[in-house]
Design an enzyme around this catalytic site. Structure first.
Site, PDB file in Angstrom:
ATOM      1  N   ALA A   1      -5.165   2.190  -0.163  1.00  0.00           N
ATOM      2  CA  ALA A   1      -5.733   1.899   1.145  1.00  0.00           C
ATOM      3  C   ALA A   1      -4.847   0.864   1.823  1.00  0.00           C
ATOM      4  CB  ALA A   1      -7.153   1.343   0.995  1.00  0.00           C
ATOM      5  N   ASN A   2      -4.651   1.026   3.103  1.00  0.00           N
ATOM      6  CA  ASN A   2      -3.821   0.024   3.781  1.00  0.00           C
ATOM      7  C   ASN A   2      -4.639  -1.234   4.035  1.00  0.00           C
ATOM      8  OD1 ASN A   2      -5.426   0.728   5.920  1.00  0.00           O
ATOM      9  ND2 ASN A   2      -3.739   1.203   7.330  1.00  0.00           N
ATOM     10  N   TYR A   3      -3.979  -2.231   4.583  1.00  0.00           N
ATOM     11  CA  TYR A   3      -4.648  -3.523   4.654  1.00  0.00           C
ATOM     12  C   TYR A   3      -5.806  -3.579   5.634  1.00  0.00           C
ATOM     13  CZ  TYR A   3      -1.879  -5.219   0.924  1.00  0.00           C
ATOM     14  OH  TYR A   3      -1.368  -5.381  -0.327  1.00  0.00           O
ATOM     15  N   PRO A   4      -5.679  -2.906   6.777  1.00  0.00           N
ATOM     16  CA  PRO A   4      -6.883  -2.835   7.619  1.00  0.00           C
ATOM     17  C   PRO A   4      -8.064  -2.218   6.877  1.00  0.00           C
ATOM     18  CG  PRO A   4      -4.961  -2.153   8.862  1.00  0.00           C
ATOM     19  CD  PRO A   4      -4.494  -2.365   7.452  1.00  0.00           C
TER      20      PRO A   4
ATOM     21  N   GLU B   1       7.224  -0.949  -7.814  1.00  0.00           N
ATOM     22  CA  GLU B   1       7.105  -2.323  -8.272  1.00  0.00           C
ATOM     23  C   GLU B   1       8.111  -2.639  -9.373  1.00  0.00           C
ATOM     24  OE1 GLU B   1       3.127  -2.806  -9.421  1.00  0.00           O
ATOM     25  OE2 GLU B   1       3.411  -4.782 -10.294  1.00  0.00           O
TER      26      GLU B   1
ATOM     27  N   CYS C   1       0.829  -1.217   0.000  1.00  0.00           N
ATOM     28  CA  CYS C   1       0.000   0.000   0.000  1.00  0.00           C
ATOM     29  C   CYS C   1       0.865   1.270   0.000  1.00  0.00           C
ATOM     30  CB  CYS C   1      -0.973   0.011   1.171  1.00  0.00           C
ATOM     31  SG  CYS C   1      -0.249  -0.370   2.774  1.00  0.00           S
TER      32      CYS C   1
END
Ligand SMILES: Nc1ccn([C@H]2C[C@H](O)[C@@H](COP(=O)(O)OP(=O)(O)OP(=O)(O)O)O2)c(=O)n1
Ligand SMILES: [Mg+2]
Ligand SMILES: [Mg+2]
Length: 1106
Positions: free
Chosen positions: A418-421, A478, A383
DNA sequence: ATCCTCCCCTAC
DNA sequence: TAAGGTAGGGGAGGAT
């Protein structure tokens, strides 16, 4: 069958598929459910039937569906025979005879009722769509995605409302379906307005024509607050200075100066003190503002200023340059997509040394060194945009956080990351913030920090390059690494080392995937995320992919997903059941192949640097004389802030864009230039007389050297060894067409939102023709040639051989252990003249002008201007430089003449001749230096006006140029006069082999053909190593020298290229004739003297033989 | 057949 | 408010 294209072709004009572009909601709308199984199931049936029905019944969808369809048809026939009224108008058959309908979706009357009508009146009813059987699609209403699918899969078929059936029955005859077409499709048809007509109108009025058809006009309006009309142009013109600033922003600095111009970015080692401020009001949940590595946009000075200058009320005033002259600049500074889109250029610039000369044809090595297995490592930051911003805010780590411009729970700002939470709540990149908030009301929104992203990306890549020299950048967060070199080593260990370093250096985590190819490595990363790594051994690939949704495959987006869905294909396992040929038929050869491969985890691409590719050592002349060979096209574009017609500015931009290309000028085969998103000029605010764009452009075809002398000096051209401003070159490529465009456009200035883009064609090696059925046996492939190809080509060929090429190379490697790379000697060739894509593919609505090849004369074209009536938002001006390059990796050993395409320096003289002086003048300094490096070193280096210092190349001492000139005066240039020219009758009576051969060749060749052609024939027919005495006398020698000299004089103003060809032919011939060597020794110094006089430099005749 | 043009699609 | 850009692959269909 289902997608059978045997039916009438759909005409683009009548059923345009451009609505995507013009539909402002585009993909932002929630995706509607689309064509149901009825579309797909049948398709499967048909596609699978060929090859799969041999197996047990219902071994796959195909055989099952085929059987089902057959029964349905039988049933229909049975029903029809009992219920048909048989009557109906004249034919005696039913009125729907020959009609076969497929009912799509909900209709009134229902599909069963419609089926009944068909039964009664001699028509047919298909339960499943088949393009070969269905003649009409009946449909009441279509959601967007269905419309798209209709376009994709049922081209040419009428899509008609059910009332057509009812009315026909009522009228007892088959009515024309045309008035019953579905509005959605019809209106789009009408909506399609040719750009040319748009500009034709514009040209007349020279303003935006209020009479324009609603669709066009409407589209423009639909652009909303960002759109601007012609009225906005006025302001742009007077403020050209900003453009320079913008250029610097993108080009010179190694840092990205996005919305935060002054925020200092910390890395993980720095102390958490002195954080950037956070606007508390933006934080919905925390009581105290977390420490963020970022500022909100509203804190931005620029943004504030822009608000200050805002006129109250009207949104168009605030959201356009009308009310805010800095609007566009700020827009781009805040645009994440702009950041991502322009990142690659900055990366190239910074890491070019790392890719220096490394041909990541890693495949070559891999294939030769290792067995068919390579090891690919894919690394992707977790993220990314969120991680960077919250890296010093541990209190946010386990909270749902997203990066977005706005925290407004009703807003339509997009979530960038968006972060993983947050993802656990369903928050995704690209979502509107309001939807994200709906999923997760306590979602913490944090602002962008582009500068920090830039820094972290640099750190990221520095680490990658440290561990591996084969790095393929995918994006700022990436990359792929070819780690095959590890051989026995553990790639997983390397992965964790790299990840650890990334975490230590950047304070952000990355995940990694390891596998045997790029595709699977990328999929592995997805499994690994977040903050993990995953290795998928090849034997596990099959299993893992079986249930993987097709959308998860890179390259499959919403459109292909929908198409596959209509085939009832949802996961890779299902996709595998469709034979390759069927996929290729439905999706095209390449895409079909990709789908087939991907579903099996097959990916034959190799890690390579996108673009900085170079021509292979072994690459050779195109077979076609003067042919450009195959071309590779590269382009760079830049959107500038404000409209300008100032040639100086445009030139500066061109230079910069050229710099981005990082291309060896010797590889360049041509240049094109496109300027788009133009706007009307306010006459009173035009640039200086000397710098106006239209003059610049017009001069491209006018040999207007004075004008460009001005331009040149104004730019402080200090190394003008070859003063192109003085060159009276013929402008070969451009072209009335070009001028027409300029004039038709009225007086155009680049509007804000225009971009500038060079398109480069450079050698790529030959492409192998797509001929899946007729491949030469693999053993017949010349390994050396193969090795000389660019990696993508090898990859492509490998693909064609389903990967067997790898083994083949392996075997060959073992045979030839010394690995000496001999000259490429093969034979097998394909030379395409391919200059088209360089120019054509500019994804806007601009009218395009091609750089046309003129009998093989290629290199530089004059600028090509195209107009752009883009109905999308205008945010900048767009300029594009189009360049064409060519080459071929093949040569023909029996072709006596080299062309200009291949050997490195070959190009230079061609360029000289073909470049319009004005264009070459505009080249970036590096480019010019490169060009001049091809010339002998003793030319003057200090002249601002390059022509002032003339130096004679004295490579050959046996002639005095002055003498030569005197003699020339005596003969008064008449060898070339008359028809046939004087020399013909003069040589006719000679006993000299060479001269006679020339005469013969003259008569054999086309009338008025160039001397080079004659020369070519003549020289190729000469025997080898003839004795000088036999070949010709002193007198003959003199005559032939005169012929050349006079030809030089004749052509030097207009066609250096022709001279170049002739002299290269002559030079080549010197190895087989002493007589010709003598001639060459005499005329070559003369040529160089003339070149110096006219162009301030020499003509390099290097042809690889000397 | 192949080229040329005009798109569409995809990825970040 | 919100900042939906950029570059490349490739398919369809008309022109040649
Ligand atoms: N629709 C998108 C997709 C991506 N990005 C930006 C924000 C991302 O942080 C960055 C990298 O894209 P990724 O696909 O790698 O996504 P993330 O790094 O955010 O998440 P992941 O952990 O899945 O890689 O690009 C964006 O602005 N809008
Ligand atoms: Mg990522
Ligand atoms: Mg990524």
């Amino acid at each position: 069958m289902s997608f059978d294209s045997s039916r009438s072709k759909r005409s683009r004009g009548s059923n345009p598929s451009s609505s995507d572009r013009t539909n402002p909601s585009k993909q932002k709308k929630p995706r509607n459910r689309t064509l149901g199984p009825a579309w797909g199931a049948n398709s499967i049936s048909s596609v699978s039937s060929k090859s799969s029905s041999k197996r047990s019944p219902f071994a796959n969808f195909g055989s099952y569906m085929e059987e089902k369809n057959r029964k349905l048809r039988e049933q229909f026939d049975t029903d029809a025979s009992t219920s048909s009224v048989g009557g109906g108008s004249s034919s005696g058959k039913g009125i729907f005879s020959g009609v076969s309908i497929f009912v799509d979706g909900f209709t009134v009357p229902s599909n069963q009722e419609l089926r009944g009508y068909m039964l009664k009146h001699g028509g047919r009813f298909e339960n499943y769509f088949s393009k070969s059987r269905v003649t009409h699609i009946i449909c009441s209403n279509l959601p967007d995605s269905k419309v798209k699918n209709l376009r994709a899969f049922s081209r040419g078929l009428p899509v008609v409302k059910p009332t057509w059936v009812l009315d026909s029955v009522a009228a007892d005859r088959l009515l024309s379906w045309i008035p019953y077409q579905l509005e959605q499709l019809v209106s789009e048809t009408r909506a399609q307005q040719k750009l040319s007509s748009f500009f034709a109108l514009k040209n007349i009025s020279s303003i935006v024509n209020p009479e324009l058809p609603m669709n066009i006009h409407g589209k423009i309006e639909e652009e909303g607050p960002l759109s601007k009309n012609d009225g906005t142009v006025v302001k742009f013109l007077s403020e050209v200075g900003n453009i320079t600033k913008h250029g610097d922003l993108l080009g010179e600095d190694s840092s990205y100066q996005g919305q935060e111009s002054s925020t200092e970015v910390r890395n993980s080692e720095s102390s958490p003190g002195g954080e950037s401020s956070v606007k508390e009001s933006h934080q919905s949940s925390p009581n105290k503002a977390p420490t963020l590595d970022s500022n909100f946009c509203t804190d931005n000075k620029n943004a504030k200023e822009s608000l200050d200058t805002t006129c109250s009320g009207d949104s168009i005033m605030r959201h356009s340059t009308l009310g805010d002259p800095n609007f566009i600049e700020n827009y781009f500074k805040s645009s994440r997509l702009h950041f991502i889109g322009t990142w690659r250029n900055r990366y190239r610039k910074r890491f070019s040394s790392k890719m220096n000369g490394v041909k990541y044809g890693s495949c070559n090595d891999n294939m030769l060194l290792n067995s068919s297995e390579s090891v690919i490592l894919h690394v992707d930051m977790d993220c990314f945009f969120v991680s960077v911003v919250i890296r010093n805010s541990p209190e946010l780590y386990d909270k749902p956080v997203a990066v977005c411009h706005s925290d407004n729970p009703k807003g339509t700002a997009e979530i960038s990351s968006a972060n993983y939470p947050a993802r656990d709540y369903g928050v995704r990149a690209g979502m509107f913030v309001r939807d994200a908030k709906a999923h997760c009301p306590h979602l913490v929104i944090v602002p962008y920090n582009f500068e920090a992203y830039e820094v972290v990306a640099d750190q990221f890549y520095a680490i990658l390059h440290k561990h591996c020299n084969k790095v393929q950048a995918v994006s700022c967060d990436e990359a792929f690494l070819d780690v095959t070199f590890l051989e026995g080593g553990d790639p997983e260990k390397l992965a964790s080392t790299i990840r650890q370093e990334i975490a230590d250096t950047t304070g952000c985590t990355a995940s990694a995937g390891i596998a045997g190819n790029l595709l699977v490595a990328r999929l592995a990363t997805r499994i690994a995320k977040p903050n993990g790594q995953c290795f998928i051994p090849s034997e596990k690939v099959d299993d893992y992919l079986k249930d993987l949704l097709i959308k998860a495959l890179p390259g499959i987006g919403p459109a292909i997903q929908e198409k596959l869905k209509s085939l009832d294909v949802h996961n890779c396992g299902q996709l595998r059941m469709i034979p390759r040929e069927d996929l290729q038929r439905d999706f095209g050869p390449k895409l079909g192949n990709m789908l087939w491969n991907s579903s099996r985890g097959i990916d034959n691409r190799m890690v390579s640097v996108v673009q900085v590719k170079k021509r292979r050592k072994g690459a050779d002349e195109p077979m076609k004389y003067m042919g450009c060979g195959n071309c590779e096209n590269i382009s760079r574009s830049m959107t500038i802030l404000k409209a300008t017609d100032n040639a100086n500015i445009l030139q500066r931009i061109v230079r910069q864009l050229f710099g981005y290309l990082n291309i060896d000028v010797k590889e360049v085969r041509g240049i094109g230039l496109q300027i788009s998103k133009l706007d009307d000029t306010d006459m009173s605010k035009q640039g200086h007389e000397d710098n106006k764009l239209d003059l610049w452009l017009a001069s491209a075809s006018d040999n207007s050297r004075e004008q460009f002398g001005t331009v040149s000096s104004s730019q402080g051209n200090t190394n003008g060894d070859v003063s192109l401003s003085n060159a009276r070159c013929k402008s070969i490529l451009v072209n009335q067409e070009f001028r027409d465009t300029v004039h038709n456009s009225g007086r155009c200035v680049d509007a804000p939102g225009s971009s500038f883009q060079p398109h480069i064609n450079q050698p790529s090696g030959a492409r192998i023709t797509e001929e899946p059925t007729i491949l030469p046996p693999i053993c017949s492939i010349d390994v050396e040639v193969l090795k000389s190809l660019p990696p993508e080509i090898i990859s492509e060929i490998n693909d064609m051989y389903s990967g067997r090429l790898t083994e083949f190379l392996e075997v060959n490697k073992m045979k030839d252990d010394k690995g000496s790379v001999s000259d490429c000697t093969t034979s097998y060739s394909e030379v395409k003249s391919n200059g088209s894509k360089a120019i054509h593919d500019l994804k806007d609505y601009s009218t395009r002008n091609s750089v046309t090849r003129n009998k093989g004369k290629l290199p530089f074209s004059s600028p090509v201007v195209s107009q752009n009536g883009s109905p999308t938002k205008d945010k900048g001006n767009s300029l594009q430089v189009l360049q064409t390059a060519s080459t071929s990796f093949l040569r023909s050993s029996d072709f006596p003449v080299t062309s200009m395409g291949m050997v490195k320096s070959d190009l230079m003289p061609v360029s000289l001749s073909q470049v319009d002086a004005s264009i070459l003048q505009q080249l970036p300094e590096e480019l010019k230096v490169d060009l001049l490096d091809l010339l002998p070193p003793h030319r003057p280096k200090d002249t601002a006006a390059g022509s002032s210092g003339i130096s004679v190349h004295n490579g050959s001492e046996n002639i005095n140029p002055e003498t030569s000139v005197d003699q020339l005066d005596e003969l008064s240039c008449n060898l070339w006069m008359g028809d046939p020219p004087k020399w013909v009758e003069k040589f006719e009576v000679s006993n000299c082999t060479v001269l006679k051969s020339l005469v013969k060749s003259y008569y054999q060749s086309e009338r008025n053909g160039p001397f080079s052609t004659i020369l070519q024939f003549a020289l190729s027919s000469l025997p080898h190593f003839t004795d000088l005495k036999v070949e010709g006398l002193e007198e003959d020698l003199f005559s032939l020298c005169e012929l050349f000299k006079q030809y030089v004089q004749l052509k030097i103003d207009s066609d250096i290229e022709e001279i170049y060809i002739c002299f290269r032919l002559l030079k080549r011939s010197t190895i087989k004739s002493e007589f010709l060597l003598e001639v060459y020794n005499v005329v070559h110094p003369f040529l160089q003297a003339s070149m110096n006089e006219n162009y301030g430099g020499n003509l390099q005749l290097y042809d690889g033989l000397s």
